[in-house]
Design a protein around this motif. Sequence first.
Motif, mmCIF file in Angstrom:
data_model
loop_
_atom_site.group_PDB
_atom_site.id
_atom_site.type_symbol
_atom_site.label_atom_id
_atom_site.label_comp_id
_atom_site.label_asym_id
_atom_site.label_seq_id
_atom_site.Cartn_x
_atom_site.Cartn_y
_atom_site.Cartn_z
ATOM 1 N N ALA A 128 -22.184 19.637 33.101
ATOM 2 C CA ALA A 128 -21.576 18.608 32.483
ATOM 3 C C ALA A 128 -22.180 17.209 32.290
ATOM 4 C CB ALA A 128 -20.383 18.320 33.744
ATOM 5 N N ALA A 129 -23.323 17.104 33.047
ATOM 6 C CA ALA A 129 -24.348 16.073 32.921
ATOM 7 C C ALA A 129 -24.883 16.118 31.634
ATOM 8 C CB ALA A 129 -25.169 16.055 34.144
ATOM 9 N N MET A 130 -25.381 17.320 31.191
ATOM 10 C CA MET A 130 -26.088 17.462 30.111
ATOM 11 C C MET A 130 -25.067 17.126 28.782
ATOM 12 S SD MET A 130 -28.718 17.914 28.516
ATOM 13 C CE MET A 130 -29.988 18.750 29.491
ATOM 14 N N VAL A 131 -23.997 17.780 28.797
ATOM 15 C CA VAL A 131 -22.849 17.558 27.652
ATOM 16 C C VAL A 131 -22.715 15.913 27.699
ATOM 17 C CG1 VAL A 131 -20.637 17.873 26.991
ATOM 18 C CG2 VAL A 131 -21.904 19.664 27.800
ATOM 19 N N THR A 132 -22.271 15.144 28.849
ATOM 20 C CA THR A 132 -22.100 13.600 28.655
ATOM 21 C C THR A 132 -23.442 13.211 28.092
ATOM 22 O OG1 THR A 132 -20.898 14.188 30.787
ATOM 23 C CG2 THR A 132 -21.504 11.969 30.202
ATOM 24 N N VAL A 133 -24.604 13.396 28.627
ATOM 25 C CA VAL A 133 -25.826 12.839 27.775
ATOM 26 C C VAL A 133 -25.905 12.919 26.299
ATOM 27 C CG1 VAL A 133 -28.354 12.752 27.763
ATOM 28 C CG2 VAL A 133 -27.130 12.822 30.155
ATOM 29 N N VAL A 134 -25.367 14.281 26.043
ATOM 30 C CA VAL A 134 -25.629 14.446 24.500
ATOM 31 C C VAL A 134 -24.565 14.022 23.689
ATOM 32 C CG1 VAL A 134 -25.407 16.371 22.825
ATOM 33 C CG2 VAL A 134 -26.739 16.670 24.683
ATOM 34 N N VAL A 135 -23.313 13.815 24.178
ATOM 35 C CA VAL A 135 -22.265 13.093 23.598
ATOM 36 C C VAL A 135 -22.599 11.493 23.226
ATOM 37 C CG1 VAL A 135 -19.783 12.397 23.633
ATOM 38 C CG2 VAL A 135 -20.562 14.818 24.065
ATOM 39 N N MET A 136 -22.849 11.044 24.631
ATOM 40 C CA MET A 136 -23.342 9.426 24.654
ATOM 41 C C MET A 136 -24.467 9.254 23.543
ATOM 42 S SD MET A 136 -21.185 8.095 26.339
ATOM 43 C CE MET A 136 -21.752 6.390 26.338
ATOM 44 N N ALA A 137 -25.363 10.367 23.430
ATOM 45 C CA ALA A 137 -26.509 9.871 22.530
ATOM 46 C C ALA A 137 -26.055 9.980 21.126
ATOM 47 C CB ALA A 137 -27.763 10.984 22.713
ATOM 48 N N ALA A 138 -25.383 10.964 20.886
ATOM 49 C CA ALA A 138 -24.582 11.033 19.564
ATOM 50 C C ALA A 138 -23.829 9.766 19.276
ATOM 51 C CB ALA A 138 -23.660 12.489 19.224
ATOM 52 N N LEU A 139 -23.006 9.415 20.069
ATOM 53 C CA LEU A 139 -22.319 8.059 19.738
ATOM 54 C C LEU A 139 -22.907 6.808 19.570
ATOM 55 C CD1 LEU A 139 -19.343 7.177 19.728
ATOM 56 C CD2 LEU A 139 -19.487 6.515 22.174
ATOM 57 N N LEU A 140 -24.052 6.696 20.402
ATOM 58 C CA LEU A 140 -24.989 5.591 20.203
ATOM 59 C C LEU A 140 -25.728 5.746 18.647
ATOM 60 C CD1 LEU A 140 -26.626 4.978 23.823
ATOM 61 C CD2 LEU A 140 -25.030 3.542 22.555
ATOM 62 N N PHE A 141 -26.099 7.025 18.361
ATOM 63 C CA PHE A 141 -26.779 6.957 17.198
ATOM 64 C C PHE A 141 -25.619 6.676 16.016
ATOM 65 C CE2 PHE A 141 -27.428 9.812 13.508
ATOM 66 C CZ PHE A 141 -28.626 9.298 13.024
ATOM 67 N N ALA A 142 -24.527 7.027 16.111
ATOM 68 C CA ALA A 142 -23.479 6.844 15.137
ATOM 69 C C ALA A 142 -23.348 5.373 15.000
ATOM 70 C CB ALA A 142 -22.439 7.591 15.383
ATOM 71 N N VAL A 143 -23.169 4.697 15.971
ATOM 72 C CA VAL A 143 -23.049 3.032 16.152
ATOM 73 C C VAL A 143 -24.040 2.406 15.603
ATOM 74 C CG1 VAL A 143 -22.557 1.047 17.524
ATOM 75 C CG2 VAL A 143 -21.414 3.289 18.097
ATOM 76 N N PHE A 144 -25.320 2.774 16.068
ATOM 77 C CA PHE A 144 -26.641 2.003 15.416
ATOM 78 C C PHE A 144 -26.626 2.191 14.113
ATOM 79 C CE2 PHE A 144 -27.731 1.729 19.935
ATOM 80 C CZ PHE A 144 -27.790 0.257 20.099
ATOM 81 N N TRP A 145 -26.466 3.492 13.567
ATOM 82 C CA TRP A 145 -26.692 3.903 12.088
ATOM 83 C C TRP A 145 -25.562 3.085 11.258
ATOM 84 C CZ3 TRP A 145 -23.496 6.292 8.435
ATOM 85 C CH2 TRP A 145 -24.281 6.776 7.401
ATOM 86 N N SER A 146 -24.516 3.122 11.698
ATOM 87 C CA SER A 146 -23.496 2.509 10.950
ATOM 88 C C SER A 146 -23.690 0.921 10.816
ATOM 89 C CB SER A 146 -22.105 2.577 11.310
ATOM 90 O OG SER A 146 -21.933 2.134 12.763
ATOM 91 N N VAL A 147 -24.435 0.349 11.916
ATOM 92 C CA VAL A 147 -24.584 -1.296 12.031
ATOM 93 C C VAL A 147 -25.909 -1.392 11.024
ATOM 94 C CG1 VAL A 147 -25.707 -2.887 13.268
ATOM 95 C CG2 VAL A 147 -23.664 -1.754 13.923
ATOM 96 N N GLY A 148 -26.751 -0.468 10.959
ATOM 97 C CA GLY A 148 -28.158 -0.516 10.248
ATOM 98 C C GLY A 148 -27.834 -0.487 8.714
#
Length: 164
Positions: A93-113
């Motif tokens: 559960a901890a690993m899945v949470t980390v992966v999902v949050m990393a993907a979400l942050l990547f998507a946000v920063f990519w769209s802002v850039g």
Amino acid sequence: MAVEAMGDGVRVSFERLPQTASVGITLWRQGQEQEASTVRLEQTPILFPALQEGAVYCVRACTYLDGRPGSAPTDTHCVTIRDHEEPWKKPTAAMVTVVVMAALLFAVFWSVGRCKAEGCHAHFQKEPLPFSLRQPNQPMEQLPYPEQGEICEPITALFLLELT
């Protein structure tokens, strides 16, 4: 006597007991024998539920025949109460949470850039404040689109009066 940890409890059972016998079972947390509790019963197996996970509990028993003093106590049996959850669930559960949050942050920063000035202004237009919310000395802002006047159409009303 058989002692086993079951979920968050301890199960105590006996292989053979005389039908007229009752059993006194003493249960305590390891290191706290002075706080032991004894239960006297006539049927086994017995389950002691809701014990603290990760703790070690010890059990000892005596038999009583027809109200006579008890037999010598059995040997002490100790068991560890384990988590009833599977051990792989928490790390997964901890690993899945980390992966999902990393993907979400990547998507946000990519769209802002990737958001160019013209594209961002097209999606996020700044609207001027309504007249009632402006301060008295604040200049009027130029609207990005021409204001249209209110459209009025004449209406003809016909009233009939009946006199009696």
